[in-house]
Design an enzyme around this catalytic site. Structure first.
Site, short mmCIF file in Angstrom:
data_model
loop_
_atom_site.label_atom_id
_atom_site.label_comp_id
_atom_site.label_asym_id
_atom_site.label_seq_id
_atom_site.Cartn_x
_atom_site.Cartn_y
_atom_site.Cartn_z
N ARG A 108 0.85 -1.20 0.00
CA ARG A 108 0.00 0.00 0.00
C ARG A 108 0.88 1.24 0.00
NH1 ARG A 108 -4.52 -0.06 4.64
NH2 ARG A 108 -2.73 0.37 5.97
N THR A 112 -1.79 7.37 0.14
CA THR A 112 -3.07 7.24 -0.56
C THR A 112 -3.78 5.93 -0.23
OG1 THR A 112 -2.06 6.12 -2.43
CG2 THR A 112 -2.11 8.54 -2.52
N ASP A 204 1.03 -3.72 12.17
CA ASP A 204 1.50 -3.96 10.80
C ASP A 204 2.00 -5.39 10.70
OD1 ASP A 204 3.35 -4.15 8.51
OD2 ASP A 204 2.94 -2.00 8.31
N ASP A 207 5.59 -6.02 9.17
CA ASP A 207 6.66 -5.60 10.09
C ASP A 207 6.80 -6.57 11.25
OD1 ASP A 207 7.38 -3.41 8.60
OD2 ASP A 207 6.27 -1.96 9.81
C1 PRP Z 1 -0.52 -4.98 4.37
C2 PRP Z 1 -1.25 -6.31 4.45
C3 PRP Z 1 -2.13 -6.28 3.24
C4 PRP Z 1 -2.49 -4.83 3.14
C5 PRP Z 1 -3.88 -4.64 3.64
O1 PRP Z 1 0.50 -5.02 3.44
O2 PRP Z 1 -0.39 -7.42 4.46
O3 PRP Z 1 -1.50 -6.74 2.06
O4 PRP Z 1 -1.56 -4.10 3.96
O5 PRP Z 1 -4.34 -3.36 3.45
P1 PRP Z 1 -5.48 -2.99 2.38
O6 PRP Z 1 -6.60 -3.98 2.60
O7 PRP Z 1 -5.84 -1.61 2.78
O8 PRP Z 1 -4.91 -3.10 1.01
P2 PRP Z 1 1.54 -3.81 3.28
O9 PRP Z 1 1.04 -2.83 2.28
O10 PRP Z 1 1.87 -3.26 4.63
O11 PRP Z 1 2.80 -4.52 2.63
P3 PRP Z 1 3.79 -5.61 3.26
O12 PRP Z 1 3.03 -6.91 3.39
O13 PRP Z 1 4.87 -5.68 2.26
O14 PRP Z 1 4.26 -5.12 4.61
N1 URA Z 2 -1.94 -3.63 6.98
C1 URA Z 2 -1.51 -4.11 8.16
O1 URA Z 2 -0.46 -4.78 8.22
N2 URA Z 2 -2.24 -3.86 9.27
C2 URA Z 2 -3.37 -3.16 9.22
O2 URA Z 2 -4.00 -2.97 10.29
C3 URA Z 2 -3.81 -2.65 8.00
C4 URA Z 2 -3.08 -2.91 6.88
#
Ligand code: PRP
Ligand code: URA
Length: 213
Positions: A108, A112, A204, A207
């Site tokens: 994400r 935005t 997160d 993370d």
């Molecule tokens: C997190 C999570 C989802 C997304 C959810 O990924 O693992 O993929 O956010 O949010 P959404 O429903 O609003 O799209 P992130 O973008 O943090 O990436 P990462 O897994 O690489 O940390």
């Molecule tokens: N992505 C995450 O990892 N946690 C949240 O709560 C939302 C999006």
């Protein structure tokens, strides 16, 4: 929330799942423990998700003679959304070692909240398989909706979602774009905050899985 207002949402309320989810939510749980829990919860939930998959007869010889058994009728494809989906996919792959694995890299934009696709590697025969899309967090649904778009472009039509924590806003957005897709989650939480994080959620997920906080 038990999710009963959404007919396509299955909340897996099994106590063994819920106990582990509680520990995963706890901010004191360290990276190593968190990663193990996410894999275990995903594996337990995959039992529930695959409950209605068709089987075909298969005969084997037990030490005592012929025995009628069964095997899954169709091949399976697991599609974790990178990064955080990887933590779940490893646990599910132990349960379903014959499954193919496709990967979609999506993150994400933190301002935005728009999903950014940076990797797409799906098995060439994915359309003939039952697909399980895997991501622990269903927040705005931008990531999952984009992933399902990409999977449907291959011709695949048997698609289920496995997540751990969903926000009502995300469920509504996923239902609006992909109404036929069933969602399995361990929890439906209260809401999103103004940064698109699930409240109370678990923070997160990427993370916490990979120690990058
Ligand atoms: C997190 C999570 C989802 C997304 C959810 O990924 O693992 O993929 O956010 O949010 P959404 O429903 O609003 O799209 P992130 O973008 O943090 O990436 P990462 O897994 O690489 O940390
Ligand atoms: N992505 C995450 O990892 N946690 C949240 O709560 C939302 C999006």
């Amino acid at each position: 929330m038990d999710g009963s207002q959404w007919p396509n949402v299955n909340v897996v309320l099994h106590p063994v799942v819920q106990e582990r989810l509680t520990v995963a939510r706890d901010k004191r749980t360290d990276v190593q423990h968190f990663r193990r829990l996410i894999g275990e919860i995903a594996r337990l939930m995959a039992f529930e998700l695959t409950r209605d998959y068709a089987t075909v007869p298969r005969e084997v010889e037990s030490p005592m003679g012929a025995c009628q058994g069964c095997k899954l009728a169709r091949a399976l494809t697991l599609v974790p959304i990178l990064r955080a989906g990887l933590g779940m996919a490893e646990g599910i792959h132990e349960l379903l070692p014959g499954a193919r694995m496709g990967h979609l890299g999506i993150y994400r934009n933190e301002e935005t909240l728009d999903p950014i696709v940076y990797y797409n590697k799906l098995p060439p025969d994915i359309a003939e398989t039952d697909v399980i899309v895997i991501d622990p967090m269903l927040a705005t649904a931008g990531s999952l909706n984009t992933a399902i778009d990409a999977i449907k472009q291959t011709g695949a039509s048997s698609i289920k979602v496995l997540c751990l924590v969903a926000a009502p806003e995300g469920i509504e957005a996923l239902n609006a774009r992909h109404p036929g897709v069933l969602v399995y989650t361990a929890a439906v939480d209260d809401r999103l905050d103004d940064r698109g994080y699930i409240i109370p959620g678990l923070g997160d997920a990427g993370d916490r899985l990979f120690g990058t906080a």
